[in-house]
Design an enzyme around this catalytic site. Structure first.
Site, short mmCIF file in Angstrom:
data_model
loop_
_atom_site.label_atom_id
_atom_site.label_comp_id
_atom_site.label_asym_id
_atom_site.label_seq_id
_atom_site.Cartn_x
_atom_site.Cartn_y
_atom_site.Cartn_z
N PRO A 13 0.78 -1.24 0.00
CA PRO A 13 0.00 0.00 0.00
C PRO A 13 0.81 1.29 0.00
O PRO A 13 0.23 2.36 -0.03
CB PRO A 13 -0.81 -0.12 1.29
CG PRO A 13 0.09 -0.88 2.20
CD PRO A 13 0.81 -1.87 1.33
N ASP A 36 2.44 1.19 -11.66
CA ASP A 36 1.31 2.08 -11.47
C ASP A 36 1.67 3.34 -10.69
O ASP A 36 2.75 3.45 -10.10
CB ASP A 36 0.19 1.35 -10.71
CG ASP A 36 -0.63 0.44 -11.62
OD1 ASP A 36 -0.52 0.57 -12.83
OD2 ASP A 36 -1.39 -0.39 -11.09
N LYS A 58 -2.39 4.99 -13.00
CA LYS A 58 -3.80 5.31 -12.91
C LYS A 58 -4.02 6.03 -11.60
O LYS A 58 -3.56 5.60 -10.55
CB LYS A 58 -4.67 4.05 -12.95
CG LYS A 58 -4.57 3.28 -14.25
CD LYS A 58 -5.49 2.10 -14.22
CE LYS A 58 -5.46 1.36 -15.55
NZ LYS A 58 -6.41 0.24 -15.59
N GLY A 89 0.02 -1.43 -7.05
CA GLY A 89 -0.17 -1.06 -5.66
C GLY A 89 -1.09 -2.03 -4.94
O GLY A 89 -2.03 -2.57 -5.52
N GLY A 90 -0.80 -2.28 -3.66
CA GLY A 90 -1.63 -3.20 -2.88
C GLY A 90 -1.48 -4.64 -3.33
O GLY A 90 -0.37 -5.13 -3.55
N ASP A 91 -2.60 -5.31 -3.51
CA ASP A 91 -2.62 -6.69 -3.99
C ASP A 91 -3.24 -6.70 -5.38
O ASP A 91 -4.27 -6.05 -5.61
CB ASP A 91 -3.47 -7.55 -3.04
CG ASP A 91 -3.52 -9.00 -3.49
OD1 ASP A 91 -2.76 -9.82 -2.95
OD2 ASP A 91 -4.34 -9.32 -4.39
N MET A 172 -11.26 3.74 -2.46
CA MET A 172 -11.56 4.66 -3.56
C MET A 172 -12.92 5.32 -3.39
O MET A 172 -13.67 5.49 -4.35
CB MET A 172 -11.48 3.92 -4.90
CG MET A 172 -10.13 3.26 -5.15
SD MET A 172 -10.11 2.14 -6.57
CE MET A 172 -11.04 0.74 -5.91
N GLY A 201 -2.16 6.22 3.28
CA GLY A 201 -1.86 5.29 4.36
C GLY A 201 -0.56 4.54 4.18
O GLY A 201 -0.18 4.18 3.07
#
Length: 265
Positions: A13, A36, A58, A89-91, A172, A201
């Site tokens: 994240p 990204d 994005k 980003g993230g998973d 989002m 975060g």
């Protein structure tokens, strides 16, 4: 020519320390990285000097390249024999369109591998001192995209979601927060339900605003994406469990230290 392979890698994240060991290994050995907007630039520095870096970022409301084009970029570089890391980003399989990219690769007969990442859905609340479950507060949680709130034929059943889980995590959703709050209250969530909005975060820019369904829209009016929303009684633990403090020189401070904190009233 031998066909290469595409690795759909979750970058976590924001905090580069949350990158998995497997993901970091692949990043360091990739010949092409397709990344990204929300990927921490520090991770790109782990790549080799001769690695090709392709930005397909994005951001909320702005897509610099269509998803179909991204799919074709991955396929083309793999067909050229490259080891491609698609850094997301993230998973990649949690609101990251990783499933769509994997489908495109499968249909093109391109070998691929999924490397899960730490999702913002669980990491960001944790960095804000909010456990999604707690024996005394919540035994269930649900994760949903806030993009669906404005759609007349939304795939999210807000009437059921409002009371389906003890804790709601909304990704989002900052731009649609007024609509989301209205829907949750209309379908049974009490206006006094605690809410947190957490921006950027796990990074040195992290900022949290705590309120209730009744006042969170006003309190968070000046915040900007990326942001995550947590709804539920677990939010009431945020002050007590706060441990991650971004400091003035933008270096995150890890670990709660009571000596750094003012005395509680």
């Amino acid at each position: 020519m031998t066909i290469g392979k595409v690795y759909l890698v979750g970058a976590g994240p924001g905090d580069p320390g949350l990158m998995t060991v497997r993901g970091l290994e692949l990043l360091r050995n990739a010949s092409v990285i397709v990344y990204d907007q929300l990927v921490n630039p520090a991770l790109l520095e782990e790549a080799g000097t001769h690695t090709t870096r392709i930005f397909v970022g994005k951001k909320a409301g702005r897509h610099c390249i269509a998803q179909e084009e991204i799919n074709q970029v991955l396929i083309a570089h793999a067909r050229a024999g490259h080891e491609v890391v698609r850094l997301k980003g993230g998973d990649p399989f949690v609101f990251g369109r990783g499933g769509e990219e994997a489908e495109a690769l499968a249909e093109a007969d391109i070998p691929f591998e999924i490397i899960p990442g730490v999702s913002s859905a669980v990491a960001v609340p944790a960095y804000a001192g909010i456990p999604l479950t707690h024996r005394n507060y919540a035994s269930s949680f649900a994760v949903v995209t806030g993009h669906e709130a404005r759609k007349p034929n939304s795939s999210v059943d807000w009437a059921k979601l409002a009371t389906a889980a003890d804790t709601l995590v909304i990704l989002m959703g900052l731009g649609n927060l007024p609509i989301i709050v209205k829907k949750l209250i209309a379908h049974g969530r009490p206006p006094h339900t605690p809410v947190a909005v957490i921006c950027s975060g796990t990074t040195s820019e992290q900022e949290s605003v705590i309120g209730t369904l009744a006042d969170i829209v006003e309190k968070s009016a000046l915040l900007e994406p990326p942001a995550l929303i947590v709804v539920g009684d677990v939010v009431s633990l945020a002050d007590k469990l706060k441990w991650f403090i971004p400091n003035s020189d933008h270096q995150p401070v890890y670990g709660r230290d009571p000596a750094r904190e003012p005395a509680r009233a």
